[in-house]
Design a protein around this motif. Structure first.
Motif, short mmCIF file in Angstrom:
data_model
loop_
_atom_site.label_atom_id
_atom_site.label_comp_id
_atom_site.label_asym_id
_atom_site.label_seq_id
_atom_site.Cartn_x
_atom_site.Cartn_y
_atom_site.Cartn_z
N GLY A 30 7.90 12.14 4.81
CA GLY A 30 8.62 11.21 5.67
C GLY A 30 7.79 10.92 6.90
O GLY A 30 6.95 11.74 7.30
N LEU A 31 7.97 9.78 7.49
CA LEU A 31 7.21 9.40 8.67
C LEU A 31 8.15 8.76 9.68
O LEU A 31 8.84 7.79 9.34
N ILE A 32 8.19 9.32 10.86
CA ILE A 32 8.89 8.68 11.97
C ILE A 32 7.83 8.40 13.02
O ILE A 32 7.19 9.32 13.53
N MET A 33 7.63 7.13 13.29
CA MET A 33 6.61 6.72 14.25
C MET A 33 7.26 5.92 15.36
O MET A 33 8.00 4.98 15.10
N VAL A 34 6.97 6.32 16.59
CA VAL A 34 7.45 5.60 17.75
C VAL A 34 6.29 4.76 18.27
O VAL A 34 5.18 5.26 18.43
N THR A 35 6.56 3.49 18.52
CA THR A 35 5.53 2.62 19.09
C THR A 35 6.18 1.59 19.99
O THR A 35 7.34 1.21 19.78
N HIS A 36 5.44 1.16 20.98
CA HIS A 36 5.89 0.05 21.84
C HIS A 36 5.25 -1.26 21.41
O HIS A 36 5.50 -2.29 22.00
N SER A 37 4.41 -1.19 20.38
CA SER A 37 3.72 -2.37 19.90
C SER A 37 4.54 -3.03 18.79
O SER A 37 4.61 -2.51 17.68
N ARG A 38 5.10 -4.15 19.10
CA ARG A 38 5.89 -4.88 18.10
C ARG A 38 5.02 -5.29 16.91
O ARG A 38 5.45 -5.23 15.76
N ALA A 39 3.77 -5.67 17.18
CA ALA A 39 2.87 -6.09 16.11
C ALA A 39 2.61 -4.94 15.14
O ALA A 39 2.65 -5.13 13.92
N LEU A 40 2.34 -3.74 15.66
CA LEU A 40 2.11 -2.60 14.78
C LEU A 40 3.37 -2.23 14.01
O LEU A 40 3.31 -1.91 12.83
N ALA A 41 4.51 -2.28 14.67
CA ALA A 41 5.78 -1.97 13.99
C ALA A 41 6.03 -2.98 12.87
O ALA A 41 6.40 -2.59 11.76
N ASP A 42 5.82 -4.25 13.15
CA ASP A 42 6.02 -5.27 12.12
C ASP A 42 5.06 -5.07 10.96
O ASP A 42 5.45 -5.18 9.80
N ASP A 43 3.79 -4.76 11.27
CA ASP A 43 2.81 -4.51 10.22
C ASP A 43 3.22 -3.31 9.37
O ASP A 43 3.16 -3.36 8.14
N ALA A 44 3.65 -2.23 10.04
CA ALA A 44 4.04 -1.02 9.32
C ALA A 44 5.24 -1.27 8.44
O ALA A 44 5.27 -0.89 7.26
N LEU A 45 6.23 -1.94 8.97
CA LEU A 45 7.44 -2.22 8.18
C LEU A 45 7.16 -3.21 7.08
O LEU A 45 7.70 -3.09 5.98
N GLY A 46 6.27 -4.16 7.33
CA GLY A 46 5.92 -5.12 6.30
C GLY A 46 5.22 -4.47 5.13
O GLY A 46 5.41 -4.87 3.98
N SER A 47 4.42 -3.43 5.41
CA SER A 47 3.69 -2.78 4.33
C SER A 47 4.55 -1.78 3.58
O SER A 47 4.15 -1.29 2.53
N THR A 48 5.75 -1.47 4.08
CA THR A 48 6.61 -0.52 3.38
C THR A 48 7.90 -1.15 2.92
O THR A 48 8.70 -0.51 2.26
N ALA A 49 8.09 -2.42 3.26
CA ALA A 49 9.33 -3.09 2.86
C ALA A 49 9.38 -3.25 1.35
O ALA A 49 8.35 -3.47 0.72
N PRO A 50 10.56 -3.11 0.78
CA PRO A 50 10.67 -3.32 -0.68
C PRO A 50 10.23 -4.72 -1.07
O PRO A 50 10.45 -5.68 -0.34
N ASN A 51 9.59 -4.83 -2.22
CA ASN A 51 9.15 -6.11 -2.72
C ASN A 51 10.34 -6.91 -3.21
O ASN A 51 11.13 -6.42 -4.01
N SER A 52 10.51 -8.12 -2.73
CA SER A 52 11.66 -8.91 -3.08
C SER A 52 11.43 -9.77 -4.33
O SER A 52 12.28 -10.55 -4.72
N ASP A 53 10.25 -9.60 -4.96
CA ASP A 53 9.96 -10.38 -6.16
C ASP A 53 10.75 -9.92 -7.35
O ASP A 53 10.98 -8.83 -7.65
#
Length: 188
Positions: A165-188
């Motif tokens: 499991g990974l819990i990461m705290v960041t103040h960078s919205r860009a990094l958070a969006d990148d991280a969540l985008g790379s782990t988001a379920p594929n909607s295809d």
């Protein structure tokens, strides 16, 4: 572009959580409900069970790498290796050093490393102990955007490969969006 107070977490794909109002009556006693990860209970006041923090299966990566200055990179990683619960953890020292691109730095002291190299060594130290959960508190705060993105990618790779499991705290919205985008379920 960063925004203050953004908190994101990435947990194993089989992780589920349910929120409900909990009262002491639900547990049949007064006190804190048990805390655990998976089937390992870390604390249960009712049963008088408490596993000290240093014995829990946690990997911690701080904003400041917090390496031991008197130890080489190898020594810092070996310190983390002492926390492994098996003789052959999923990441050996040579394997994690290679994966994080620091194999050529193993004999250097922290003062001889760049910020990104120190952070990679700190991540290696946190991961060789076989954590079930990695807590990363602003692990990229002192890095430039390129190095920060690489560190986040490495943490996400460990999340995917080792199932930690990974819990990461960041103040960078860009990094958070990148991280969540790379782990988001594929909607295809």
């Amino acid at each position: 572009s960063s925004t203050g107070g953004s908190v994101q977490s990435v947990l194993p794909s089989d992780f589920t959580a349910q929120a409900k109002a909990v009262t002491d009556a639900d547990f049949g006693y007064f006190g804190q409900p048990p805390s655990s990860i998976g089937d390992t209970v870390w604390q249960d006041d009712h049963r008088g069970l408490f596993i000290p923090t240093h014995r829990r299966s946690l990997g911690v990566v701080f904003q400041e790498a917090s390496l031991f200055s008197h130890l080489s990179v190898r020594g810092n990683i070996e310190f983390g290796q002492k926390r492994a619960s098996t003789a052959e953890p999923p990441y050996s020292l040579p394997a994690i050093a290679e994966m994080l691109g620091i194999a050529h730095l193993l004999e250097r002291r922290p003062a001889q490393l760049s910020g990104g190299e120190r952070q990679r060594a700190a991540i290696a130290r946190a991961l060789v102990g076989e954590p079930r959960l990695v807590l990363a508190d602003e692990p990229t705060g002192n890095l430039d955007h390129r190095a920060a993105a690489e560190v986040v990618d490495l943490l996400l790779e460990v999340h995917r490969e080792a199932g930690a499991g990974l819990i990461m705290v960041t103040h960078s919205r860009a990094l958070a969006d990148d991280a969540l985008g790379s782990t988001a379920p594929n909607s295809d």
